[in-house]
Design an enzyme around this catalytic site. Structure first.
Site, short mmCIF file in Angstrom:
data_model
loop_
_atom_site.label_atom_id
_atom_site.label_comp_id
_atom_site.label_asym_id
_atom_site.label_seq_id
_atom_site.Cartn_x
_atom_site.Cartn_y
_atom_site.Cartn_z
N CYS A 1 -6.45 -15.11 0.94
CA CYS A 1 -5.90 -13.78 1.10
C CYS A 1 -4.58 -12.86 0.92
O CYS A 1 -3.73 -13.44 -0.69
CB CYS A 1 -6.29 -12.43 2.17
SG CYS A 1 -6.62 -10.65 1.29
N GLU B 1 -11.96 -17.16 7.42
CA GLU B 1 -11.73 -17.55 8.97
C GLU B 1 -12.17 -16.95 9.76
O GLU B 1 -12.45 -16.15 10.79
CB GLU B 1 -9.82 -16.82 9.11
CG GLU B 1 -9.54 -16.02 9.21
CD GLU B 1 -9.49 -15.85 7.89
OE1 GLU B 1 -8.27 -14.45 7.36
OE2 GLU B 1 -9.62 -16.78 6.78
N HIS C 1 -11.50 -14.19 3.16
CA HIS C 1 -10.92 -14.28 4.58
C HIS C 1 -12.13 -15.06 4.51
O HIS C 1 -13.01 -15.01 5.60
CB HIS C 1 -10.78 -13.35 5.85
CG HIS C 1 -9.71 -12.44 5.61
ND1 HIS C 1 -8.95 -12.19 5.92
CD2 HIS C 1 -9.95 -11.50 4.43
CE1 HIS C 1 -8.02 -11.83 5.73
NE2 HIS C 1 -8.21 -10.84 4.47
#
Length: 220
Positions: free
Chosen positions: A83, A184, A182
């Site tokens: 990002c 994560e 994202h």
């Protein structure tokens, strides 16, 4: 060299660095937060997380990290930008704030900040990826869009979004990996595992390997 000996840093200036640390530790990888230039010398790969790209850039400037990060990236060491991190390592960014922002300028893509809209337009969608045939989901939060891709860049994942078909959202150029989304924030570790593979196959990492001792001939 075992995965325990591998050390990956996460730039911890702002944004979702704690989430990346959690994923790496779940994968049994030694993960450290990076805030000072000297800390870059002791890691094998670097993740630049999502957050606010202009803030990350500004803090990096204040903490004298821009030049060390540029040195790192010109030495072809592995970097994974997610990002805002993707914006930071790109060559060009559209829709910047009034006074612009520093970019590391190595990844040959042009991105547009907030391409997919503001926070309230965040979404999840299936990814079309070349890495495997399994189902993978991307989470897009104020995400940048990849609007142009250089000749040396490989597209690893795309999405269909509104009237846009096969829009790139994950790319690689040599030791550089970047995603608009994202990874994560999900329990799907595909992208972190892929980056770990990139790091362990990088020239920098393999220079650190201890020489293999020759096998001793049996005296029996």
């Amino acid at each position: 060299m075992s995965s325990k000996a591998l050390k990956i840093g996460v730039l911890a200036l702002q944004g979702a660095f704690a989430e990346h640390i959690r994923v790496l530790k779940n994968l049994d990888i030694q993960a450290v937060e990076i805030r000072n230039p000297s800390e870059l010398e002791d890691i094998d790969g670097l993740i630049i997380p999502g957050g606010e790209s202009s803030t990350i850039s500004l803090v990096a400037q204040r903490w004298n990290l821009i030049t060390p990060l540029q040195k790192w990236i010109t030495e072809d060491r592995p970097i994974f930008g997610t990002c805002a991190g993707m914006i930071f390592i790109s060559k060009d960014a559209k829709n910047q704030k009034k006074h612009g922002q520093a970019l590391l300028g190595k990844l040959d893509i042009c991105v547009e900040r907030n391409y997919f809209g503001r926070q309230n337009l965040s979404f999840e969608t299936n990814l079309n990826t070349t890495l495997d045939k399994n189902k993978h989901v991307g989470i897009f939060i104020r995400a940048p869009g990849i609007v142009d891709v250089g000749k040396e860049v490989t597209v690893l994942a795309t999405i269909d979004h509104k009237d846009k078909k096969a829009m790139p959202v994950a790319v690689r150029q040599g030791p550089l990996l970047a995603t608009s989304f994202h990874p994560e924030l999900t329990d799907d570790h595909l992208w972190h595992q892929y980056f770990i593979h990139m790091v362990t196959h990088s020239s920098h990492y393999n220079k650190k390997k201890p020489p293999t001792e020759p096998k001793k001939e049996s005296t029996i």
